[in-house]
Structure formats: structure tokens, C-alpha cells
Design an enzyme around this catalytic site. Structure first.
Site, PDB file in Angstrom:
ATOM      1  CG  HIS A 197      -1.606   1.499   1.332  1.00  0.00           C
ATOM      2  ND1 HIS A 197      -2.699   1.988   0.868  1.00  0.00           N
ATOM      3  CD2 HIS A 197      -1.228   2.570   2.200  1.00  0.00           C
ATOM      4  CE1 HIS A 197      -2.928   3.182   1.288  1.00  0.00           C
ATOM      5  NE2 HIS A 197      -2.028   3.514   1.968  1.00  0.00           N
ATOM      6  CG  HIS A 233       0.942   6.823   0.365  1.00  0.00           C
ATOM      7  ND1 HIS A 233       0.260   7.904   0.426  1.00  0.00           N
ATOM      8  CD2 HIS A 233       0.350   5.851   1.276  1.00  0.00           C
ATOM      9  CE1 HIS A 233      -0.802   7.562   1.381  1.00  0.00           C
ATOM     10  NE2 HIS A 233      -0.559   6.425   1.834  1.00  0.00           N
ATOM     11  CB  SER A 243      -2.819   0.479  -2.789  1.00  0.00           C
ATOM     12  OG  SER A 243      -3.537   0.922  -1.698  1.00  0.00           O
TER      13      SER A 243
END
Length: 277
Positions: A136, A141, A201
Site C-alpha cells: 500500500h 503513495h 492500492s
């Protein structure tokens, strides 16, 4: 040495991660030797599945930046990503054992350091995991930290977070993070797209957030966003939409102190509460 875990949002699941490894700032060394062949295979399969879903759903900026993440067939070493990331935007990623408290989190962001959880989900959690893991954080990010405008927004958010903590307004500001950096949507010339890491994600929420008629999608407005609660273990029922990362950056240019004071006297919105049409 050693810290305690934290929980954000509304969830019945306790956090995990070995917080005994964390330093005073909650960072730790990436425990690369601990990854098994199965861990690397989980990362490879997650990357392969998620990247195939991006066309027509993810923002152009994210798709353009994703190759900067580097290798996709096993969990990358953070220092290798940092060589490219620091050259691009003067950011770097640092390992953490899981979710960390607000002040260490804001401090890292304000210093252009993004905390990345270093453990990976189990095969049983392949389709859904409540808290962030290394996939994730890296896939969701880090690519947009290669985008200069978005990277500057994240730093500004960290600086604003430290001020919000002093003013007792962290909960309000955390909702801005949730509805932009984690679950934000952007309107491009060719339609709605996702840029939030929690969406990008997730194999299920990516299409749901962009195409489903079920959730409401509102223009990003600071007051409405900061009054809206959120849940961490379901798809969102409310999304906020921007037109550009420049808009996001400039929205956060002003001092939020008067806004916080005004919002303290106003009722909150539930995570699934509809706004009048």
C-alpha cells in the site's frame, strides 16, 4: 527504544507491527532479510494485478510516475528508491513498523520523509487489508512523491499538521489527509480518475470510486471535508474531487486557525451522510 502502536479512524481491528524496533521518531531499519520468498511473491502479484487495473481509472500523473518506483517482481530496498526520489523532489522514504502517532508523522512529512510500513500482508489478506502494509505505502503513495507539486503539498500538510496539533485540531486536519492523499479523486479532461493511495492500492475500490453510482462525489471544499468523519475498513461513501494538484496546493496556503475555530461549533457529517443535491 520501542514504541506503542496507534489506531486511527473507526475500526475493530487492533494494529500490528513490531513497534519494539522503533526509534524515538518511530522510524526503524527496513528488515529486508526478514522477507520470505512468499512475501516477495505476494508483492509481485499485487503489483501485477493492480498495475493492470490503472488505465482509465488512475490519474495520468500517477501512471506516469509509477515506473519511477523501480522493480516490480519483488519488494524493493528503500535505499534504492531513495536514490531516484531524492534526485527528483528531495524526498526520501523511511521505514516504520506500522501506523505512527500524529506528531512523529507530521514531523517526518514536514522534513520530506515519508513513512513506509515495512511488513507485507499475508496471502489470506491478498484482496483486502485494513491497515497499510509495504505494498500500500510503496505502490499507493510513493509514485506521486516524484511529482513536484504533489510532493510539495504533502510537505505543506506535514507543516500544517504540527500547527494543528498545537491548536488541538488534528482530527479535523486528518480528514483532509484521508480525503485527498488517501482517497482523493481528480477530474481530468477525459474524466474522473483516482490519485489517493488507498484507492490506487485497492483492486476493488479503484473501479468503485471512479465508476460506481453508489458513493457521492463532492468538489473538495475544506470546511465540508474537515467536518466529514471516515471509516478505515469499508469502501468510502463520500469522495472529494479536485481539478488539479495545483488547486490542492493552493487550497492549503492560508492559515487554518480561523477555519478550525469556526468548525469547532459546527456539527460533523457521518462518513456516509449525503449532501443535498
Amino acid at each position: 527504544m520501542g514504541q506503542t502502536p496507534v489506531v486511527y479512524g473507526q475500526s475493530s481491528r487492533p494494529p500490528r507491527g513490531d513497534y519494539s524496533r522503533a526509534a524515538d521518531d518511530y522510524t526503524c531499519a527496513q528488515n529486508y532479510a526478514a522477507y520470505t520468498a512468499a512475501d516477495h511473491d505476494t508483492y509481485r502479484r499485487l503489483y501485477e494485478r493492480q498495475s493492470a487495473l490503472l488505465p482509465g481509472l488512475a490519474s495520468d500523473a500517477f501512471i506516469e510516475a509509477l515506473p519511477s518506483l523501480g522493480i516490480k517482481d519483488h519488494i524493493p530496498r528503500f535505499e534504492e528508491i531513495n536514490e531516484r526520489l531524492y534526485r527528483a523532489t528531495r524526498w526520501e522514504i523511511v521505514a516504520v513498523p506500522g501506523l505512527i502517532p500524529e506528531v512523529p508523522f507530521f514531523t517526518l512529512l514536514a522534513n520530506r520523509k515519508f513513512p513506509v510500513t515495512d511488513w507485507i500482508r499475508t496471502p489470506a489478506e491478498f484482496d483486502y487489508i485494513v491497515e497499510p502494509d509495504v505494498f500500500h505505502d510503496l505502490f499507493g503513495h510513493v509514485p506521486l512523491l516524484f511529482n513536484p507539486v504533489f510532493a510539495d503539498y504533502v510537505q505543506r500538510y506535514g507543516e500544517g499538521g504540527l500547527k494543528a496539533q498545537r491548536l488541538g485540531a488534528c482530527e479535523m486536519l486528518s480528514r483532509l489527509y484521508w480525503y485527498t492523499i488517501e482517497f482523493g479523486l481528480i477530474r481530468q479532461a477525459d474524466g474522473l480518475r483516482a490519485y489517493g493511495a488507498g484507492i490506487l492500492s485497492s483492486s476493488g475500490e479503484l473501479a468503485y470510486s471512479v465508476r460506481s453510482p453508489e458513493p457521492q462525489r463532492l468538489p473538495l471544499q475544506l470546511e465540508r471535508t474537515m467536518r466529514t468523519r471516515y471509516k478505515i475498513d469499508t469502501y468510502q461513501q463520500t469522495y472529494f474531487v479536485i481539478d488539479s494538484f495545483d488547486e490542492l496546493f493552493h487550497l492549503t496556503a492560508d492559515d487554518f486557525t480561523p477555519l478550525y475555530e469556526r468548525l469547532r461549533g459546527l456539527p460533523e457529517f457521518a462518513a456516509d451522510e449525503r449532501s443535498p443535491a
